[in-house]
Design a protein around this motif. Structure first.
Motif, PDB file in Angstrom:
ATOM      1  N   ASN A  63       0.780  -1.236   0.000  1.00 49.52           N
ATOM      2  CA  ASN A  63       0.000   0.000   0.000  1.00 49.52           C
ATOM      3  C   ASN A  63       0.814   1.291   0.000  1.00 49.52           C
ATOM      4  O   ASN A  63       0.292   2.335  -0.385  1.00 49.52           O
ATOM      5  CB  ASN A  63      -0.934   0.019   1.223  1.00 49.52           C
ATOM      6  CG  ASN A  63      -1.869  -1.176   1.234  1.00 49.52           C
ATOM      7  OD1 ASN A  63      -2.447  -1.521   0.209  1.00 49.52           O
ATOM      8  ND2 ASN A  63      -2.011  -1.806   2.386  1.00 49.52           N
ATOM      9  N   SER A  66       4.011   1.076  -3.256  1.00 49.75           N
ATOM     10  CA  SER A  66       3.375   0.984  -4.579  1.00 49.75           C
ATOM     11  C   SER A  66       2.978   2.342  -5.142  1.00 49.75           C
ATOM     12  O   SER A  66       2.868   2.502  -6.360  1.00 49.75           O
ATOM     13  CB  SER A  66       2.142   0.079  -4.516  1.00 49.75           C
ATOM     14  OG  SER A  66       1.148   0.628  -3.673  1.00 49.75           O
ATOM     15  N   LEU A  67       2.767   3.337  -4.262  1.00 49.10           N
ATOM     16  CA  LEU A  67       2.371   4.666  -4.753  1.00 49.10           C
ATOM     17  C   LEU A  67       3.498   5.346  -5.538  1.00 49.10           C
ATOM     18  O   LEU A  67       3.329   5.664  -6.717  1.00 49.10           O
ATOM     19  CB  LEU A  67       1.896   5.539  -3.592  1.00 49.10           C
ATOM     20  CG  LEU A  67       0.563   5.136  -2.955  1.00 49.10           C
ATOM     21  CD1 LEU A  67       0.247   6.038  -1.764  1.00 49.10           C
ATOM     22  CD2 LEU A  67      -0.565   5.212  -3.975  1.00 49.10           C
ATOM     23  N   SER A  70       4.525   3.012  -8.613  1.00 52.35           N
ATOM     24  CA  SER A  70       3.587   3.022  -9.746  1.00 52.35           C
ATOM     25  C   SER A  70       3.702   4.331 -10.528  1.00 52.35           C
ATOM     26  O   SER A  70       3.621   4.339 -11.760  1.00 52.35           O
ATOM     27  CB  SER A  70       2.150   2.822  -9.252  1.00 52.35           C
ATOM     28  OG  SER A  70       1.713   3.912  -8.458  1.00 52.35           O
ATOM     29  N   LYS A  71       3.909   5.424  -9.817  1.00 53.50           N
ATOM     30  CA  LYS A  71       4.096   6.714 -10.491  1.00 53.50           C
ATOM     31  C   LYS A  71       5.405   6.725 -11.287  1.00 53.50           C
ATOM     32  O   LYS A  71       5.460   7.292 -12.387  1.00 53.50           O
ATOM     33  CB  LYS A  71       4.095   7.853  -9.466  1.00 53.50           C
ATOM     34  CG  LYS A  71       2.728   8.152  -8.864  1.00 53.50           C
ATOM     35  CD  LYS A  71       1.769   8.661  -9.921  1.00 53.50           C
ATOM     36  CE  LYS A  71       0.430   9.051  -9.326  1.00 53.50           C
ATOM     37  NZ  LYS A  71      -0.512   9.542 -10.366  1.00 53.50           N
ATOM     38  N   TYR A  74       4.722   4.792 -14.372  1.00 53.46           N
ATOM     39  CA  TYR A  74       3.833   5.586 -15.222  1.00 53.46           C
ATOM     40  C   TYR A  74       4.604   6.671 -15.965  1.00 53.46           C
ATOM     41  O   TYR A  74       4.478   6.811 -17.199  1.00 53.46           O
ATOM     42  CB  TYR A  74       2.737   6.212 -14.359  1.00 53.46           C
ATOM     43  CG  TYR A  74       1.904   7.257 -15.064  1.00 53.46           C
ATOM     44  CD1 TYR A  74       0.997   6.906 -16.057  1.00 53.46           C
ATOM     45  CD2 TYR A  74       2.033   8.608 -14.740  1.00 53.46           C
ATOM     46  CE1 TYR A  74       0.232   7.867 -16.708  1.00 53.46           C
ATOM     47  CE2 TYR A  74       1.280   9.570 -15.378  1.00 53.46           C
ATOM     48  CZ  TYR A  74       0.377   9.194 -16.364  1.00 53.46           C
ATOM     49  OH  TYR A  74      -0.376  10.160 -17.014  1.00 53.46           O
ATOM     50  N   GLU A 119      -8.369  -7.137  -8.119  1.00 54.42           N
ATOM     51  CA  GLU A 119      -9.710  -6.594  -8.309  1.00 54.42           C
ATOM     52  C   GLU A 119     -10.654  -7.052  -7.194  1.00 54.42           C
ATOM     53  O   GLU A 119     -11.539  -6.306  -6.777  1.00 54.42           O
ATOM     54  CB  GLU A 119     -10.261  -7.027  -9.670  1.00 54.42           C
ATOM     55  CG  GLU A 119      -9.608  -6.357 -10.862  1.00 54.42           C
ATOM     56  CD  GLU A 119      -9.865  -4.859 -10.905  1.00 54.42           C
ATOM     57  OE1 GLU A 119     -10.943  -4.421 -10.455  1.00 54.42           O
ATOM     58  OE2 GLU A 119      -8.984  -4.120 -11.384  1.00 54.42           O
ATOM     59  N   GLU A 121      -9.806  -7.524  -4.259  1.00 56.36           N
ATOM     60  CA  GLU A 121      -9.263  -7.019  -2.997  1.00 56.36           C
ATOM     61  C   GLU A 121      -8.998  -8.165  -2.026  1.00 56.36           C
ATOM     62  O   GLU A 121      -9.241  -8.069  -0.818  1.00 56.36           O
ATOM     63  CB  GLU A 121     -10.198  -5.979  -2.373  1.00 56.36           C
ATOM     64  CG  GLU A 121     -10.382  -4.747  -3.254  1.00 56.36           C
ATOM     65  CD  GLU A 121     -11.250  -3.690  -2.606  1.00 56.36           C
ATOM     66  OE1 GLU A 121     -11.794  -3.959  -1.509  1.00 56.36           O
ATOM     67  OE2 GLU A 121     -11.384  -2.604  -3.178  1.00 56.36           O
ATOM     68  N   ALA A 161       2.472  -2.619  -8.675  1.00 57.76           N
ATOM     69  CA  ALA A 161       2.687  -1.226  -9.079  1.00 57.76           C
ATOM     70  C   ALA A 161       2.481  -1.055 -10.583  1.00 57.76           C
ATOM     71  O   ALA A 161       1.969  -0.023 -11.032  1.00 57.76           O
ATOM     72  CB  ALA A 161       4.092  -0.778  -8.674  1.00 57.76           C
ATOM     73  N   LYS A 164      -1.195  -0.668 -11.345  1.00 60.38           N
ATOM     74  CA  LYS A 164      -1.662   0.690 -11.045  1.00 60.38           C
ATOM     75  C   LYS A 164      -1.194   1.682 -12.101  1.00 60.38           C
ATOM     76  O   LYS A 164      -1.958   2.538 -12.563  1.00 60.38           O
ATOM     77  CB  LYS A 164      -1.156   1.124  -9.663  1.00 60.38           C
ATOM     78  CG  LYS A 164      -1.741   0.336  -8.518  1.00 60.38           C
ATOM     79  CD  LYS A 164      -1.046   0.704  -7.215  1.00 60.38           C
ATOM     80  CE  LYS A 164      -2.012   1.355  -6.270  1.00 60.38           C
ATOM     81  NZ  LYS A 164      -1.397   1.717  -4.989  1.00 60.38           N
ATOM     82  N   ARG A 167      -2.945   1.148 -15.626  1.00 60.84           N
ATOM     83  CA  ARG A 167      -4.330   1.623 -15.651  1.00 60.84           C
ATOM     84  C   ARG A 167      -4.366   3.135 -15.900  1.00 60.84           C
ATOM     85  O   ARG A 167      -5.180   3.634 -16.682  1.00 60.84           O
ATOM     86  CB  ARG A 167      -5.025   1.292 -14.329  1.00 60.84           C
ATOM     87  CG  ARG A 167      -5.426  -0.168 -14.179  1.00 60.84           C
ATOM     88  CD  ARG A 167      -5.870  -0.471 -12.768  1.00 60.84           C
ATOM     89  NE  ARG A 167      -6.172  -1.876 -12.563  1.00 60.84           N
ATOM     90  CZ  ARG A 167      -6.184  -2.472 -11.392  1.00 60.84           C
ATOM     91  NH1 ARG A 167      -5.902  -1.770 -10.294  1.00 60.84           N
ATOM     92  NH2 ARG A 167      -6.472  -3.753 -11.287  1.00 60.84           N
ATOM     93  N   GLU A 168      -3.470   3.842 -15.228  1.00 54.53           N
ATOM     94  CA  GLU A 168      -3.385   5.295 -15.406  1.00 54.53           C
ATOM     95  C   GLU A 168      -2.878   5.627 -16.811  1.00 54.53           C
ATOM     96  O   GLU A 168      -3.357   6.572 -17.452  1.00 54.53           O
ATOM     97  CB  GLU A 168      -2.464   5.897 -14.354  1.00 54.53           C
ATOM     98  CG  GLU A 168      -2.431   7.419 -14.361  1.00 54.53           C
ATOM     99  CD  GLU A 168      -1.598   7.994 -13.234  1.00 54.53           C
ATOM    100  OE1 GLU A 168      -1.505   9.244 -13.143  1.00 54.53           O
ATOM    101  OE2 GLU A 168      -1.027   7.210 -12.438  1.00 54.53           O
TER     102      GLU A 168
END
Length: 274
Positions: A63, A66-67, A70-71, A74, A119, A121, A161, A164, A167-168
């Motif tokens: 959690n 991964s932020l 993932s950025k 991206y 998906e 969760e 990641a 995420k 998807r973006e």
């Protein structure tokens, strides 16, 4: 060090870059740099103090890390796209974007089981996916520089990641593709010198005929009418009311303009045959 605060600060700073840096490639470069810096700070802290519990470790790799990760993925995808995207040919730009969409679609289909786990969760495999306990059974496939450090990756945290990030990235690609398509349509209209010289009622009769025939795929008569208004730079006014006028004509005159078109076409064909 509070990992959550560090992760949230990264998102805030990314938003500031997005709002203040006007040049696209510079904005992407600064965002990548920020994500790298954030992840490096996290990595050093993990080496220094580790985690008190298994739950804390899972929460970090699933959690928190991964932020920024993932950025990072991206913005690296954005960098790759913008660098190699053809500069002038819009048709080639569309092909390039569709290629990226196809590649990402393959990624999702190739990892469909893990995607369903995310998906839903689900959590029953979190210890296997998001702790370093099972690293010896994982590979370095698609690793970033941070995952080469075995103390700073788990079997699935990078894959999570990527989900995420992609998807973006798909949203970005679709918006860019829509913008290109709209620009192409607008350019065609702007370049057109076509002018409608007949009566508005005749054009409305033609529009209704085309829509009724099913020859034009559209959501409704309004979409067809609007397209013709833009094409010919004409205001058709209340074409619904004009349609009522068509209905009120005598039966033999209801398709007056369509009948004229038929006669003119036959005349042109006969002249060409002579």
């Amino acid at each position: 060090m509070n990992f959550k605060k560090l992760s949230q600060k990264c998102l805030v700073d990314l938003d500031i870059i997005e709002r203040t840096v006007t040049k696209n490639l510079m904005r992407i470069h600064l965002s990548i740099q920020l994500c790298n810096t954030t992840l490096d700070k996290m990595r050093k802290q993990v080496h220094l103090k580790g985690f008190k519990t298994r739950e804390e470790e899972i929460d970090f790799f699933k959690n928190i890390k991964s932020l920024p990760l993932s950025k990072l993925i991206y913005f690296k995808e954005l960098s790759n796209l913008e660098y190699y995207l053809p500069k002038e040919d819009e048709s080639e730009q569309k092909k390039c974007i569709k290629h990226h969409l196809k590649r990402i679609n393959y990624f999702f289909s190739s990892n469909i089981d893990f995607g369903q786990y995310i998906e839903m969760e689900a959590t029953f495999l979190d210890e296997h996916y998001f702790t370093r306990k099972f690293n010896e059974y994982s590979s370095f496939h698609n690793c970033t520089i941070f995952e080469i450090d075995s103390n700073f990756y788990t079997p699935k945290d990078t894959l999570f990641a990527q989900f995420k990030a992609y998807r973006e990235f798909v949203i970005y690609l679709r918006k860019k593709l829509t913008t290109l398509s709209n620009r192409s349509e607008k350019t065609l209209i702007e370049q057109s010198n076509l002018k409608w010289t007949g009566n508005k009622i005749d054009l409305i009769e033609l529009i209704y005929a085309l829509h009724a025939s099913g020859s034009i795929k559209a959501k409704g008569i309004k979409e067809v009418a609007k397209a013709y208004e833009e094409l010919f730079e004409i205001d058709l006014g209340n074409y619904y009311r004009k349609f009522i006028e068509l209905r009120n004509r005598k039966l033999i005159e209801r398709t007056r303009f369509i009948d004229t078109l038929r006669d003119k076409l036959i005349q042109r064909i006969e002249e060409a045959d002579q």
